[in-house]
Design a protein around this motif. Sequence first.
Motif, PDB file in Angstrom:
ATOM      1  N   GLY A 136     -15.943  36.242  46.653  1.00 29.06           N
ATOM      2  CA  GLY A 136     -14.977  36.628  47.684  1.00 29.06           C
ATOM      3  C   GLY A 136     -14.653  35.441  48.584  1.00 29.06           C
ATOM      4  O   GLY A 136     -15.385  34.440  48.625  1.00 29.06           O
ATOM      5  N   VAL A 137     -13.556  35.580  49.320  1.00 21.05           N
ATOM      6  CA  VAL A 137     -13.193  34.545  50.291  1.00 21.05           C
ATOM      7  C   VAL A 137     -14.289  34.463  51.355  1.00 21.05           C
ATOM      8  O   VAL A 137     -14.557  33.400  51.920  1.00 21.05           O
ATOM      9  CB  VAL A 137     -11.813  34.861  50.924  1.00 21.05           C
ATOM     10  CG1 VAL A 137     -11.513  33.926  52.084  1.00 21.05           C
ATOM     11  CG2 VAL A 137     -10.714  34.756  49.873  1.00 21.05           C
ATOM     12  N   SER A 138     -14.949  35.587  51.596  1.00 20.46           N
ATOM     13  CA  SER A 138     -16.024  35.612  52.595  1.00 20.46           C
ATOM     14  C   SER A 138     -17.052  34.518  52.330  1.00 20.46           C
ATOM     15  O   SER A 138     -17.469  33.811  53.238  1.00 20.46           O
ATOM     16  CB  SER A 138     -16.717  36.972  52.589  1.00 20.46           C
ATOM     17  OG  SER A 138     -15.757  37.988  52.689  1.00 20.46           O
ATOM     18  N   SER A 140      -9.358  40.227  45.861  1.00 25.50           N
ATOM     19  CA  SER A 140      -9.605  41.536  46.480  1.00 25.50           C
ATOM     20  C   SER A 140      -8.330  42.323  46.732  1.00 25.50           C
ATOM     21  O   SER A 140      -8.254  43.511  46.414  1.00 25.50           O
ATOM     22  CB  SER A 140     -10.312  41.357  47.819  1.00 25.50           C
ATOM     23  OG  SER A 140     -11.606  40.873  47.630  1.00 25.50           O
ATOM     24  N   LYS A 141      -7.346  41.666  47.321  1.00 28.03           N
ATOM     25  CA  LYS A 141      -6.159  42.383  47.793  1.00 28.03           C
ATOM     26  C   LYS A 141      -5.078  42.427  46.717  1.00 28.03           C
ATOM     27  O   LYS A 141      -4.612  43.489  46.350  1.00 28.03           O
ATOM     28  CB  LYS A 141      -5.611  41.727  49.062  1.00 28.03           C
ATOM     29  CG  LYS A 141      -6.674  41.258  50.055  1.00 28.03           C
ATOM     30  CD  LYS A 141      -7.350  42.377  50.822  1.00 28.03           C
ATOM     31  CE  LYS A 141      -8.395  41.808  51.786  1.00 28.03           C
ATOM     32  NZ  LYS A 141      -9.052  42.788  52.606  1.00 28.03           N
ATOM     33  N   TYR A 172      -1.849  45.500  57.994  1.00 26.87           N
ATOM     34  CA  TYR A 172      -2.439  45.876  59.279  1.00 26.87           C
ATOM     35  C   TYR A 172      -1.381  45.997  60.370  1.00 26.87           C
ATOM     36  O   TYR A 172      -0.374  45.298  60.332  1.00 26.87           O
ATOM     37  CB  TYR A 172      -3.445  44.811  59.732  1.00 26.87           C
ATOM     38  CG  TYR A 172      -4.460  44.469  58.680  1.00 26.87           C
ATOM     39  CD1 TYR A 172      -5.574  45.284  58.464  1.00 26.87           C
ATOM     40  CD2 TYR A 172      -4.299  43.332  57.876  1.00 26.87           C
ATOM     41  CE1 TYR A 172      -6.503  44.974  57.473  1.00 26.87           C
ATOM     42  CE2 TYR A 172      -5.223  43.023  56.884  1.00 26.87           C
ATOM     43  CZ  TYR A 172      -6.319  43.849  56.689  1.00 26.87           C
ATOM     44  OH  TYR A 172      -7.223  43.543  55.709  1.00 26.87           O
ATOM     45  N   ILE A 226      -4.445  31.362  59.214  1.00 21.59           N
ATOM     46  CA  ILE A 226      -4.541  32.580  58.386  1.00 21.59           C
ATOM     47  C   ILE A 226      -3.116  33.095  58.236  1.00 21.59           C
ATOM     48  O   ILE A 226      -2.523  33.601  59.175  1.00 21.59           O
ATOM     49  CB  ILE A 226      -5.446  33.651  59.020  1.00 21.59           C
ATOM     50  CG1 ILE A 226      -6.838  33.083  59.283  1.00 21.59           C
ATOM     51  CG2 ILE A 226      -5.517  34.886  58.117  1.00 21.59           C
ATOM     52  CD1 ILE A 226      -7.775  34.026  60.026  1.00 21.59           C
ATOM     53  N   ARG A 250     -15.684  41.360  44.453  1.00 24.22           N
ATOM     54  CA  ARG A 250     -16.096  40.177  45.187  1.00 24.22           C
ATOM     55  C   ARG A 250     -15.753  38.885  44.446  1.00 24.22           C
ATOM     56  O   ARG A 250     -16.652  38.104  44.085  1.00 24.22           O
ATOM     57  CB  ARG A 250     -17.613  40.236  45.522  1.00 24.22           C
ATOM     58  CG  ARG A 250     -18.124  41.555  46.049  1.00 24.22           C
ATOM     59  CD  ARG A 250     -17.406  42.057  47.297  1.00 24.22           C
ATOM     60  NE  ARG A 250     -17.404  41.069  48.358  1.00 24.22           N
ATOM     61  CZ  ARG A 250     -16.271  40.551  48.875  1.00 24.22           C
ATOM     62  NH1 ARG A 250     -15.083  40.938  48.445  1.00 24.22           N
ATOM     63  NH2 ARG A 250     -16.334  39.669  49.821  1.00 24.22           N
ATOM     64  N   ILE A 270      -5.072  34.661  51.510  1.00 24.49           N
ATOM     65  CA  ILE A 270      -5.458  35.812  50.675  1.00 24.49           C
ATOM     66  C   ILE A 270      -4.338  36.852  50.557  1.00 24.49           C
ATOM     67  O   ILE A 270      -4.261  37.589  49.591  1.00 24.49           O
ATOM     68  CB  ILE A 270      -6.786  36.447  51.164  1.00 24.49           C
ATOM     69  CG1 ILE A 270      -7.359  37.382  50.094  1.00 24.49           C
ATOM     70  CG2 ILE A 270      -6.643  37.153  52.489  1.00 24.49           C
ATOM     71  CD1 ILE A 270      -8.766  37.876  50.347  1.00 24.49           C
ATOM     72  N   ASN A 299      -4.286  38.301  59.273  1.00 27.27           N
ATOM     73  CA  ASN A 299      -5.080  39.484  59.590  1.00 27.27           C
ATOM     74  C   ASN A 299      -5.724  39.139  60.926  1.00 27.27           C
ATOM     75  O   ASN A 299      -6.372  38.102  61.019  1.00 27.27           O
ATOM     76  CB  ASN A 299      -6.139  39.696  58.501  1.00 27.27           C
ATOM     77  CG  ASN A 299      -7.125  40.797  58.856  1.00 27.27           C
ATOM     78  OD1 ASN A 299      -6.926  41.551  59.790  1.00 27.27           O
ATOM     79  ND2 ASN A 299      -8.204  40.870  58.081  1.00 27.27           N
ATOM     80  N   TYR A 332      -9.476  36.657  61.851  1.00 28.08           N
ATOM     81  CA  TYR A 332     -10.351  37.435  60.973  1.00 28.08           C
ATOM     82  C   TYR A 332     -11.788  37.031  61.344  1.00 28.08           C
ATOM     83  O   TYR A 332     -12.125  35.839  61.310  1.00 28.08           O
ATOM     84  CB  TYR A 332     -10.008  37.111  59.515  1.00 28.08           C
ATOM     85  CG  TYR A 332     -10.876  37.831  58.522  1.00 28.08           C
ATOM     86  CD1 TYR A 332     -10.944  39.228  58.525  1.00 28.08           C
ATOM     87  CD2 TYR A 332     -11.647  37.136  57.598  1.00 28.08           C
ATOM     88  CE1 TYR A 332     -11.759  39.894  57.627  1.00 28.08           C
ATOM     89  CE2 TYR A 332     -12.448  37.809  56.689  1.00 28.08           C
ATOM     90  CZ  TYR A 332     -12.506  39.177  56.713  1.00 28.08           C
ATOM     91  OH  TYR A 332     -13.323  39.842  55.834  1.00 28.08           O
ATOM     92  N   ASP A 386      -6.187  30.085  54.927  1.00 28.17           N
ATOM     93  CA  ASP A 386      -6.538  31.345  54.261  1.00 28.17           C
ATOM     94  C   ASP A 386      -5.237  32.024  53.837  1.00 28.17           C
ATOM     95  O   ASP A 386      -4.429  32.418  54.681  1.00 28.17           O
ATOM     96  CB  ASP A 386      -7.332  32.222  55.245  1.00 28.17           C
ATOM     97  CG  ASP A 386      -7.813  33.524  54.620  1.00 28.17           C
ATOM     98  OD1 ASP A 386      -7.098  34.074  53.758  1.00 28.17           O
ATOM     99  OD2 ASP A 386      -8.894  34.002  55.015  1.00 28.17           O
TER     100      ASP A 386
HETATM  101  C1  LIG Z   1      -7.774  36.937  56.124  1.00 25.52           C
HETATM  102  C2  LIG Z   1      -8.901  37.410  55.252  1.00 25.52           C
HETATM  103  N1  LIG Z   1      -9.672  36.505  54.645  1.00 25.52           N
HETATM  104  C3  LIG Z   1     -10.699  36.875  53.869  1.00 25.52           C
HETATM  105  C4  LIG Z   1     -10.997  38.217  53.656  1.00 25.52           C
HETATM  106  C5  LIG Z   1     -12.182  38.572  52.804  1.00 25.52           C
HETATM  107  O1  LIG Z   1     -11.820  38.610  51.485  1.00 25.52           O
HETATM  108  P1  LIG Z   1     -12.828  38.786  50.285  1.00 25.52           P
HETATM  109  O2  LIG Z   1     -12.792  40.227  49.893  1.00 25.52           O
HETATM  110  O3  LIG Z   1     -12.259  37.906  49.226  1.00 25.52           O
HETATM  111  O4  LIG Z   1     -14.174  38.347  50.739  1.00 25.52           O
HETATM  112  C6  LIG Z   1     -10.215  39.198  54.253  1.00 25.52           C
HETATM  113  C7  LIG Z   1     -10.542  40.624  54.077  1.00 25.52           C
HETATM  114  O5  LIG Z   1     -10.056  41.507  54.725  1.00 25.52           O
HETATM  115  C8  LIG Z   1      -9.140  38.773  55.071  1.00 25.52           C
HETATM  116  O6  LIG Z   1      -8.362  39.665  55.691  1.00 25.52           O
END
Ligand SMILES: Cc1ncc(COP(=O)(O)O)c(C=O)c1O
Length: 401
Positions: free
Chosen positions: A104-106, A239-240, A331, A176, A248, A210, A180, A130, A208
């Motif tokens: 995941g980006v996380s 993810s999205k 959002y 971003i 993930r 995403i 978000n 975020y 970012d």
């Molecule tokens: C701007 C942003 N970056 C990263 C993420 C996390 O993404 P991932 O599911 O790839 O960890 C989100 C999830 O809501 C997001 O809104």
Amino acid sequence: MTAQFKATKRVSRIRYAIRDVIEFAKKLEKTGRQITYLNIGDPVKFDFDTPEFVKTALFDAVRAGENWYGTSEGDPELREAICKKEKQVNNVDISPDDVIVTTGVSEAIFMIMAALLEEDDEILVPGPTYPPYSSYANFFQGRSIAYRTIEEEGWRPDIEDLRRKISSKTKGITIINPNNPCGAVYDRKTVRAIVDLAAENNLVILSDEIYDRIVYEEEFVSTAPIAKDYPVIGLNGFSKTYLATGWRLGYLYFYDPEGRMEQLKESVKKESRIRLCTNTPIQRAGIAALNGPQDHIKAMVEKLRRRRDYAWKRLNDIEGITCTKPHGAFYVFPKVHEIGQRWKTDMDFVLDVLEKTGVLFVHGSGFCETYGTGHFRGVFLPQIEVLEEAFNRLEEFMNKK
Ligand SMILES: Cc1ncc(COP(=O)(O)O)c(C=O)c1O
């Protein structure tokens, strides 16, 4: 209570408002209340599903025995497919060696902050942001500094504020886009201005992207092609766009035409080795996702556009609430005018709404104490009927003084 073993201060600095509020909802649920969860940006929890061909690719990979530990940087074929996608969709020129596949980006955010920040180093993040960008910066003993985004101008970054906040400790600027929690989509001029500031001050840019394919009327522009010779770290994931939040799967890339990020790149690669690899069969499905038909994206965006229009109108029709129109992501980030009077804080507002209506939102201060306070974040992912019921209840709640 018996004597407790101590946990570190570092962890106490982590906040994730989006999930922290769930505890309150769970408590209510235990008393038999039904809760409408509008707090998490997870389309798969609503009527969006992972495309069938992507699911099939995952089953096939598992059945074919691709269940081993993979390469730490990520499946070479996936990294190849990511480069192709980034070129075709965002006009970013990178090679597989520039890409690291992450859980995941996380995880990408975690790895970058770990490699970038020493104690007291600063990273500029949009306000609101975020939350992991600020939480992980703080976790690594750095400091996240929020730069203002202007609500009245569709949450456009305030370039002068950004300039003022650059100090001798600043290491990087985070973008971003689409944003978000605000749903802003930045135009070319804005991205250009941020890149110029970064270049003038020798700062690393984190971009970012995403939500790159979830935009309504504005065109999305990726940072790297605008930066031209200046380096950019891009973050993106599955993810999205591919409706696979629970899988993930994400990635980061080093767009680095002049080779200025070699050390950073090697450090992040080293981090990727210590956590072995990301899910191997899921990476195989990721290849199928990128190389297969992309029709579901258009269908998803059309469905979301109707819900965005509905949510935005309904919120603005409620007295005491105003909402900027989101142009990307899923959002809304409305302002509640009586926070500070009728409710002491935005958290009090969110908890009051939860208790009286059973609808869960996230308090704006969870995204930024300075620029998010007085707002709340909701998702417009559910079907219109669900949104209608939630907004009816919110409206009734707001009118009952
Ligand atoms: C701007 C942003 N970056 C990263 C993420 C996390 O993404 P991932 O599911 O790839 O960890 C989100 C999830 O809501 C997001 O809104």
